[in-house]
Design an enzyme around this catalytic site. Structure first.
Site, mmCIF file in Angstrom:
data_model
loop_
_atom_site.group_PDB
_atom_site.id
_atom_site.type_symbol
_atom_site.label_atom_id
_atom_site.label_comp_id
_atom_site.label_asym_id
_atom_site.label_seq_id
_atom_site.Cartn_x
_atom_site.Cartn_y
_atom_site.Cartn_z
ATOM 1 N N MET A 17 10.191 43.284 -57.901
ATOM 2 C CA MET A 17 11.066 43.189 -59.061
ATOM 3 C C MET A 17 12.236 44.162 -58.894
ATOM 4 S SD MET A 17 11.765 42.223 -62.248
ATOM 5 C CE MET A 17 12.481 42.876 -63.778
ATOM 6 N N CYS A 52 13.413 33.502 -59.617
ATOM 7 C CA CYS A 52 12.053 33.968 -59.331
ATOM 8 C C CYS A 52 11.064 33.629 -60.440
ATOM 9 C CB CYS A 52 12.044 35.478 -59.110
ATOM 10 S SG CYS A 52 12.768 35.999 -57.546
#
Length: 587
Positions: A131, A93
């Site tokens: 997250m 990511c």
């Protein structure tokens, strides 16, 4: 002595409060809270590298001013441990060099602005923006959260490059062309064969679309991202996230891997040439690290041309050292590959007529380009720009940017999208969204329906956020939408199906997970894929590696259960690619 970062400081509590997270003063969450925060199989980040965690990279020094802030240098052992955790869990990511993409940039200057406690809180508890909560979920221990916090204040290490010479060292022709059959030796209906990714076992299963039998299971790269078929239908190309491309000859009995090449350290995309006169001539693979694409021989995978994608972003015009290659498709109209570069937001039209004098048309689009597919005519390519919540449209005939469309949803994730004729607006292409429950329908007929072309003509409300794929078929009246990343298990284990003749009527929820007969795990349902005739739609029941998974086959016309494919070898099945539909871009 190494400083232990205070999880209960006022700064940390303020950071958590800003995220809407309220915790007590205990260092460790209680067992029940730990279990509630633990991600399921669809959100747990499984390592994407089979090489990079073991690399012994040079350790960058710590700036003197950071020591003054209380950030102590990492020991050699700590650095290696932190590097391994980062490459396994974070790089996908945030990028290898931590410049950001789907996740935010994590460079030391940004870390310095936020401070130790703030950074630690985010690693511990995650954020609503996606997250993961690495600490509170139990995936990282308090000591590892502490370690990763300090690691982010160090400059990122530079992984090795991967040029032509290195690729040749990792290139193997297992069955020379001269030794391959001159006619199909098996009695398989190859056009109705499914290539099924077995993500965590590093394999693909080839399943007969008529008998539902697993014909063979072949070792490939780790976590195969996509399967692509040569224009002739003979060769199947798959690429693992470890950048290993495997070439499978579907004429052999049984089908077998005949060549392979490792084009880098991490990758996502592979495609073969499809223009008239160039069928099966070349194969192209795009890498995440190093950021480049590689054109190889279509029969042997011999690497012929390596091209870097490092360059400047389309918006700020700033140099980016790690622009990863996302989706690649082959034009049906000209000898070109359409190469999408994630971080710079550029679409490259790579003409492969003369590799020694490569011609590349560079189209400014939007960031961060991810995945997409053709409209129903095969002329226009539509690709998601995740960060901007947009869809970019490229005309592969004129070789130009056609449009950039705001989708109205959060983080479009179309896979290849879905094409059908809307009862009011004519031909449309559809995309789902990761961040919300919407399905956007975009008009794709500039000649027949100019007022609707390249606009969102309708938005549907689906089951929930966390959708990855949607699918229909020219012979179907249904639009199927998955939601495997939704945090609610009942939604993650079901799909929504819309009637194309009555889109205003909403969706019907189909309990695929329940139909599978599997009782353990979340039973995340992912990626609808049709058979060749469009009479059946297949779904993967994606459980954890140590849990039972399956493939559920649904009768498209009646929306009823038709068959369940179960086998202990079906380990974490995810993507499925029907040969006929993949060759012809039917979706």
């Amino acid at each position: 002595m190494r400083r232990a970062i205070g999880l209960t400081s006022a700064t940390a509590l303020a950071a958590w409060a800003a995220m809407g997270i309220h915790v007590g003063l205990a260092q460790e969450p209680d067992p029940q809270a730990l279990e509630e925060h633990r991600p399921g199989p669809g959100t747990t980040y499984v390592p994407e590298f089979d090489v990079m965690p073991e690399l012994k990279l040079a350790q960058p020094a710590l700036a003197a001013d950071l020591e003054a802030l209380g950030v102590e240098p990492l020991t050699t052992d700590d650095f290696q441990t932190a590097q391994t955790i980062y490459f396994q869990r974070c790089a996908g990511c945030h990028g290898v060099l931590r410049k950001g993409a789907t996740g935010k940039a994590l460079t030391p200057d940004i870390m310095r602005e936020n401070g130790l406690d703030y950074v630690n809180a985010f690693i511990q508890w995650g954020s609503p923006g996606g997250m993961p909560n690495w600490g509170s979920s139990g995936d990282l221990s308090p000591e590892e959260v502490d370690l990763m916090t300090r690691y982010l204040f160090h400059e990122p290490p530079q992984p090795p490059e991967w040029g032509l010479e290195t690729m040749r060292e990792h290139w193997r022709v297992l069955v020379p062309v001269a030794d391959r059959p001159t006619e199909k030796l098996n009695d398989l209906d190859v056009e109705n064969l499914f290539s099924v990714t077995l993500r965590d076992s590093g394999e693909v299963a080839l399943i007969d679309g008529s008998t539902y039998e697993i014909e063979t299971i072949l070792p490939t790269g780790y976590a195969v991202h996509i399967s692509r078929i040569s224009a002739s239908g003979r060769y199947l190309y798959v690429i693992g996230r470890d950048a290993l491309v495997s070439m499978i000859d579907l004429w052999m009995d049984p089908p077998s891997v005949v060549a392979e090449i490792k084009v880098g350290i991490e990758a996502r995309s592979v495609e073969s040439s499809k223009a008239e006169g160039w069928e099966d001539t070349y194969v192209i693979a795009g890498a995440y690290w190093p950021p480049h694409y590689v054109i190889t021989d279509g029969a042997t995978l011999e690497p012929l041309k390596v091209v870097s994608t490092r360059g400047y972003t389309v918006d700020a015009q700033e140099f980016h050292p790690e622009p990863r290659v996302a989706a690649i498709v082959a034009s049906h109209h000209s000898p070109e590959f359409v190469v999408n570069v994630k971080e710079t937001g550029k679409v490259l039209l790579v003409n492969y007529e003369d590799l020694s004098n490569l011609r590349v048309r560079d189209i400014d689009a939007a960031r961060f380009l991810h995945d997409g597919g053709f409209d129903s005519t095969g002329r226009y390519f539509l690709v998601a720009a995740n960060a901007m919540h947009q869809i970019v449209v490229v005309d592969t005939v004129d070789g130009a940017l056609e449009a950039i469309i705001d989708t109205g949803g959060q983080t479009p994730h179309p896979g290849r999208g879905a094409n059908f004729v809307h009862p009011e607006f004519g031909p449309v292409w559809a995309t789902t969204h990761l961040g919300d429950w919407t399905v956007s329908l975009i008009g794709t007929d500039p000649e027949g329906h100019p007022d609707q072309a390249w606009k969102v003509v309708q938005m549907l409300e689906g089951l929930g956020g966390g959708s990855l794929f949607l699918k229909t078929h020219p012979n179907s009246k249904n639009l199927w939408v998955d939601t495997p990343l939704n945090p609610e298990p009942s939604i993650a284990s079901s799909v929504a199906v819309f009637d194309l003749d009555n889109l205003d009527g909403g969706y019907e929820e189909i309990p695929i997970g329940e139909w599978s007969g599997i009782t353990e795990g979340v039973r995340r349902i992912v990626q609808p894929e049709y058979n060749k005739d469009g009479t059946e739609v297949w779904f993967s029941v994606w459980n954890a590696q140590d849990q039972e998974s399956a493939i559920v086959v649904v009768d498209d016309a009646t929306r009823t259960l038709k068959h369940v494919i179960k086998d202990p070898r079906l380990i974490t099945p995810t993507g499925k690619f029907n040969v006929f539909n993949t060759i012809n871009d039917v979706y």
